[in-house]
Design a protein around this motif. Structure first.
Motif, PDB file in Angstrom:
ATOM      1  N   THR A 181     -16.658   5.256  -6.585  1.00 34.01           N
ATOM      2  CA  THR A 181     -17.699   4.562  -5.834  1.00 34.01           C
ATOM      3  C   THR A 181     -18.308   4.981  -4.805  1.00 34.01           C
ATOM      4  O   THR A 181     -17.650   5.132  -3.753  1.00 34.01           O
TER       5      THR A 181
ATOM      6  N   SER B 238     -14.440  -2.316 -12.657  1.00 31.77           N
ATOM      7  CA  SER B 238     -14.653  -1.518 -11.134  1.00 31.77           C
ATOM      8  C   SER B 238     -13.625  -0.330 -10.991  1.00 31.77           C
ATOM      9  O   SER B 238     -13.900   0.123  -9.676  1.00 31.77           O
TER      10      SER B 238
ATOM     11  N   THR C 106     -18.684   2.779 -10.428  1.00 30.53           N
ATOM     12  CA  THR C 106     -19.490   2.187 -10.551  1.00 30.53           C
ATOM     13  C   THR C 106     -20.423   2.421 -11.757  1.00 30.53           C
ATOM     14  O   THR C 106     -20.323   3.604 -12.414  1.00 30.53           O
TER      15      THR C 106
END
Length: 428
Positions: free
Chosen positions: A349, A413, A399
């Motif tokens: 992410t 996630s 993401t």
């Protein structure tokens, strides 16, 4: 014709007649031999053991014998007397010893103008070269003579093994939880040469080959062991007989040190037992320069008595992770697949590594259906993970972006290594 000229003609005639008579009186003789090759060291210890599968080369010309012996280079099979492709073969005959080290050669032929025992018998010297991978190429030190028309029993030829044997073992643990790491590759490099200093192996003198001498894998307990052969080095070989080996762990995605953590020399995991300053696989980089295949350990001294030597316990850290990710994009309201959707997956992410695929139709058991995607194998590294606990498991934050839709559910996630998930992305 003057008197001097007459004398020269006379002597030339005499010489011609003598040579002609001599050539006409050349005698041919034949003979056979029996011999045996045994291990010299075992003989000195009171055990007579023949050497099986040794190649014996017989020469009747000393110069040819000496030439083949001097041309041989240890370990280079192309320099053996019978190597394929040689421009000439100098030996007269060759054979191979049996399980007891015995050999026989018959049909040895030679000719002479002046036999030692008249026209009925003669004696000549013969020369032997013996080759065996454990003993190298050896020539007979004591002279061998054979007599025509009989089978000569040669004195036993003793040759010395050029190798020592030793044994080394070790253990490998998993950095994740300090449990044994099974099925881990171990590569051992035995040096080609080295020297001794004060009765000890000189580390700086060790010269290793470019490829492993031995390989093995760890068992379910994370342990491994190898019996090695190493050369007898000149000088102190009769009294020292020991060496050191280089050990590596060519285990995909694993490493023995993390130079980015702790000590900049890369001693954060194994406390200085492992080094990274050699370009072992000769690709232009060592471990400290980023080649994690080149972490290595130099073993303790290994004696030639096969007493097992403990190389120690090494911890390996998984630094690269893999997972195959596939799935389907479906309309959250209708449950129907949607093709043409662009899916972007970013690892980690906020990171810079993004993977993009487009959902497409796929044949299923019920026919052609829309919305399937497959990223294939995704790869991330330990440096992509910030949470210390996640570094142990390899869990990495990710993401998702599904253009031009908004994802209602299904987008994880995090990714875990080796789980290969099929993900259903529900969008509107």
């Amino acid at each position: 014709m003057n008197r001097n000229s007459s004398c020269l003609v006379y002597w030339y005639s005499v010489i011609f007649i003598v040579l002609h008579v001599s050539m006409g009186c050349s005698m041919v003789f034949t003979s056979s031999i029996n011999g045996r090759i045994i291990d010299k060291e075992l003989r000195e210890q009171g055990t007579v053991q023949g050497i099986a599968d040794a190649r014996v080369f017989l020469y009747t010309e000393k110069k040819a014998w000496e030439k083949d012996f001097s041309n041989y280079r240890e370990g280079d099979l192309t320099t053996l007397p019978d190597a394929p492709g040689r421009s000439e073969y100098n030996y007269f005959q060759s054979t191979v010893t049996n399980a007891q080290g015995n050999f026989q050669i018959s049909g040895i032929i030679w000719h002479t103008y002046f036999s030692q025992f008249g026209k009925t018998a003669d004696r000549i010297e013969i020369f032997l070269l013996v080759y065996h991978p454990d003993y190298g190429l050896v020539k007979n030190e004591n002279p061998y003579f054979i007599v025509s028309d009989v089978t000569t029993e040669l004195p036993v030829m003793e040759i010395e093994d050029i190798w020592n044997k030793g044994r080394i073992f070790g253990k490998v643990l998993n950095w994740k939880d300090n449990t044994p790491l099974a099925n881990t590759s171990i590569a051992v490099y035995v040096p080609d040469c080295w020297s001794y200093s004060g009765g000890s192996v000189s580390d700086s003198s060790l010269i290793f080959p470019n490829s492993p001498t031995y390989t093995t894998t760890t068992d379910t307990d994370g342990t491994w062991s190898i019996t090695i052969r190493f050369k007898k080095m000149p000088g102190m070989s009769d009294t020292v007989n020991k060496t050191k080996v280089l050990i590596t762990w060519p285990h995909l995605d694993w490493r023995a040190e993390d130079p980015t953590e702790g000590n900049p020399l890369g001693t954060s995991i194994n406390n200085g037992l492992v080094y990274g300053d050699r370009d072992i696989n000769k690709n232009g980089r060592n471990a400290m320069q980023g080649d994690n295949s080149d972490w290595y350990m130099l073993s303790p001294e290994i004696p030639a008595n096969e007493q097992p030597i403990d190389a120690g316990t090494v911890t390996l850290q998984r630094w690269r992770f893999r997972s195959t990710v596939s799935g389907r994009v479906v309309n959250n309201s209708t449950g129907q697949g949607i093709s043409g959707v662009e899916i972007t997956l970013t690892i980690p992410t906020g990171g810079t590594k993004s993977y993009i695929v487009t959902a497409a139709p796929q044949s299923t058991q019920t026919g052609i259906e829309d919305g399937f995607f497959n990223f294939g194998e995704l790869v991330w590294e330990l440096s992509d993970i910030t949470n210390p606990e996640d570094k142990k498991t390899g869990k990495v934050p990710v993401t998702w972006s599904i253009s031009p839709y908004t994802c209602d559910s299904g987008a994880p996630s995090n990714l875990m290594p080796d789980q290969n998930p099929f993900i259903v992305l529900r969008v509107h």
